[in-house]
Motif scaffolding. Structure first.
Motif, PDB file in Angstrom:
ATOM      1  N   MET A 285       7.717 -11.544 -20.042  1.00 45.24           N
ATOM      2  CA  MET A 285       7.755 -12.274 -21.302  1.00 45.24           C
ATOM      3  C   MET A 285       8.020 -11.368 -22.501  1.00 45.24           C
ATOM      4  SD  MET A 285       7.516 -15.421 -20.693  1.00 45.24           S
ATOM      5  CE  MET A 285       7.139 -16.082 -22.286  1.00 45.24           C
ATOM      6  N   SER A 286       7.564 -10.135 -22.461  1.00 45.78           N
ATOM      7  CA  SER A 286       7.705  -9.289 -23.635  1.00 45.78           C
ATOM      8  C   SER A 286       9.171  -9.030 -23.976  1.00 45.78           C
ATOM      9  CB  SER A 286       6.959  -7.976 -23.443  1.00 45.78           C
ATOM     10  OG  SER A 286       7.479  -7.279 -22.337  1.00 45.78           O
ATOM     11  N   THR A 287       9.998  -8.829 -22.992  1.00 48.89           N
ATOM     12  CA  THR A 287      11.412  -8.577 -23.249  1.00 48.89           C
ATOM     13  C   THR A 287      12.075  -9.800 -23.882  1.00 48.89           C
ATOM     14  OG1 THR A 287      11.484  -7.088 -21.365  1.00 48.89           O
ATOM     15  CG2 THR A 287      13.585  -7.894 -22.175  1.00 48.89           C
ATOM     16  N   VAL A 288      11.765 -10.968 -23.382  1.00 46.58           N
ATOM     17  CA  VAL A 288      12.337 -12.199 -23.933  1.00 46.58           C
ATOM     18  C   VAL A 288      11.828 -12.428 -25.353  1.00 46.58           C
ATOM     19  CG1 VAL A 288      12.416 -14.697 -23.657  1.00 46.58           C
ATOM     20  CG2 VAL A 288      12.642 -13.236 -21.673  1.00 46.58           C
ATOM     21  N   GLU A 289      10.547 -12.198 -25.563  1.00 46.59           N
ATOM     22  CA  GLU A 289       9.994 -12.397 -26.908  1.00 46.59           C
ATOM     23  C   GLU A 289      10.641 -11.451 -27.906  1.00 46.59           C
ATOM     24  OE1 GLU A 289       5.868 -11.833 -26.196  1.00 46.59           O
ATOM     25  OE2 GLU A 289       5.579 -13.858 -25.427  1.00 46.59           O
ATOM     26  N   TYR A 290      10.809 -10.181 -27.527  1.00 46.55           N
ATOM     27  CA  TYR A 290      11.458  -9.234 -28.432  1.00 46.55           C
ATOM     28  C   TYR A 290      12.906  -9.615 -28.693  1.00 46.55           C
ATOM     29  CZ  TYR A 290       7.460  -6.090 -28.150  1.00 46.55           C
ATOM     30  OH  TYR A 290       6.218  -5.551 -28.227  1.00 46.55           O
ATOM     31  N   ALA A 291      13.603 -10.074 -27.690  1.00 47.64           N
ATOM     32  CA  ALA A 291      15.000 -10.461 -27.866  1.00 47.64           C
ATOM     33  C   ALA A 291      15.120 -11.648 -28.816  1.00 47.64           C
ATOM     34  CB  ALA A 291      15.624 -10.797 -26.516  1.00 47.64           C
ATOM     35  N   ILE A 292      14.279 -12.642 -28.627  1.00 43.94           N
ATOM     36  CA  ILE A 292      14.319 -13.818 -29.510  1.00 43.94           C
ATOM     37  C   ILE A 292      13.926 -13.432 -30.927  1.00 43.94           C
ATOM     38  CG2 ILE A 292      13.241 -16.052 -29.970  1.00 43.94           C
ATOM     39  CD1 ILE A 292      13.175 -16.472 -26.927  1.00 43.94           C
ATOM     40  N   GLY A 293      12.912 -12.593 -31.067  1.00 41.95           N
ATOM     41  CA  GLY A 293      12.496 -12.140 -32.394  1.00 41.95           C
ATOM     42  C   GLY A 293      13.586 -11.350 -33.093  1.00 41.95           C
ATOM     43  N   THR A 294      14.288 -10.512 -32.349  1.00 39.40           N
ATOM     44  CA  THR A 294      15.379  -9.721 -32.932  1.00 39.40           C
ATOM     45  C   THR A 294      16.526 -10.616 -33.375  1.00 39.40           C
ATOM     46  OG1 THR A 294      14.786  -7.868 -31.524  1.00 39.40           O
ATOM     47  CG2 THR A 294      16.991  -7.841 -32.479  1.00 39.40           C
ATOM     48  N   ILE A 295      16.873 -11.588 -32.560  1.00 38.66           N
ATOM     49  CA  ILE A 295      17.949 -12.516 -32.924  1.00 38.66           C
ATOM     50  C   ILE A 295      17.553 -13.340 -34.151  1.00 38.66           C
ATOM     51  CG2 ILE A 295      19.206 -14.575 -32.157  1.00 38.66           C
ATOM     52  CD1 ILE A 295      19.126 -13.326 -29.323  1.00 38.66           C
TER      53      ILE A 295
ATOM     54  N   PHE B 291      18.081 -14.511 -39.887  1.00 41.45           N
ATOM     55  CA  PHE B 291      17.440 -14.674 -41.196  1.00 41.45           C
ATOM     56  C   PHE B 291      18.020 -13.685 -42.207  1.00 41.45           C
ATOM     57  CE2 PHE B 291      14.015 -13.637 -44.204  1.00 41.45           C
ATOM     58  CZ  PHE B 291      13.862 -14.886 -44.785  1.00 41.45           C
ATOM     59  N   GLY B 292      18.256 -12.454 -41.764  1.00 42.33           N
ATOM     60  CA  GLY B 292      18.852 -11.461 -42.647  1.00 42.33           C
ATOM     61  C   GLY B 292      20.252 -11.853 -43.085  1.00 42.33           C
ATOM     62  N   ALA B 293      21.035 -12.400 -42.185  1.00 42.34           N
ATOM     63  CA  ALA B 293      22.391 -12.828 -42.530  1.00 42.34           C
ATOM     64  C   ALA B 293      22.371 -13.971 -43.536  1.00 42.34           C
ATOM     65  CB  ALA B 293      23.144 -13.243 -41.267  1.00 42.34           C
ATOM     66  N   VAL B 294      21.471 -14.931 -43.325  1.00 40.16           N
ATOM     67  CA  VAL B 294      21.361 -16.050 -44.260  1.00 40.16           C
ATOM     68  C   VAL B 294      20.883 -15.561 -45.617  1.00 40.16           C
ATOM     69  CG1 VAL B 294      20.082 -18.173 -44.750  1.00 40.16           C
ATOM     70  CG2 VAL B 294      21.045 -17.796 -42.480  1.00 40.16           C
ATOM     71  N   LEU B 295      19.884 -14.695 -45.622  1.00 38.59           N
ATOM     72  CA  LEU B 295      19.363 -14.159 -46.884  1.00 38.59           C
ATOM     73  C   LEU B 295      20.421 -13.356 -47.622  1.00 38.59           C
ATOM     74  CD1 LEU B 295      16.855 -13.949 -48.630  1.00 38.59           C
ATOM     75  CD2 LEU B 295      16.245 -11.886 -47.370  1.00 38.59           C
ATOM     76  N   TYR B 296      21.191 -12.560 -46.908  1.00 42.80           N
ATOM     77  CA  TYR B 296      22.273 -11.794 -47.526  1.00 42.80           C
ATOM     78  C   TYR B 296      23.315 -12.727 -48.142  1.00 42.80           C
ATOM     79  CZ  TYR B 296      26.218  -8.636 -48.084  1.00 42.80           C
ATOM     80  OH  TYR B 296      27.279  -7.929 -48.608  1.00 42.80           O
ATOM     81  N   GLY B 297      23.660 -13.777 -47.424  1.00 41.98           N
ATOM     82  CA  GLY B 297      24.631 -14.736 -47.954  1.00 41.98           C
ATOM     83  C   GLY B 297      24.136 -15.438 -49.203  1.00 41.98           C
TER      84      GLY B 297
END
Length: 70
Positions: free
Chosen positions: A26-36, A41-47
């Motif tokens: 589960m940890s790998t999946v959780e980190y992957a989803i959190g990173t995505i 969110f960063g892309a939307v905020l930058y826009g």
């Protein structure tokens, strides 16, 4: 008969506890989803921040603050 029902109950309970507590894989999946999610969110905020409306609004606020008479 009650002993058999109790044994079945204990087995189901043990399986549920292992499923609730176990986190294999589960940890790998959780980190992957959190990173995505963070990247999206960063892309939307930058826009939003680099858009003309935000820049104009911030410029108006700064101009108003600098041109205020006391």
């Amino acid at each position: 008969m009650w002993a058999l029902a109790r044994q079945g109950y204990l087995e189901v309970r043990a399986r549920l506890l292992r499923a609730a507590v176990g986190d294999e894989g589960m940890s790998t999946v959780e980190y992957a989803i959190g990173t995505i999610a963070a990247a999206a969110f960063g892309a939307v905020l930058y826009g939003v921040v680099t858009g003309d409306s935000i820049v104009n609004a911030l410029t108006k606020i700064i101009d108003k603050a600098l041109n205020t008479t006391v």
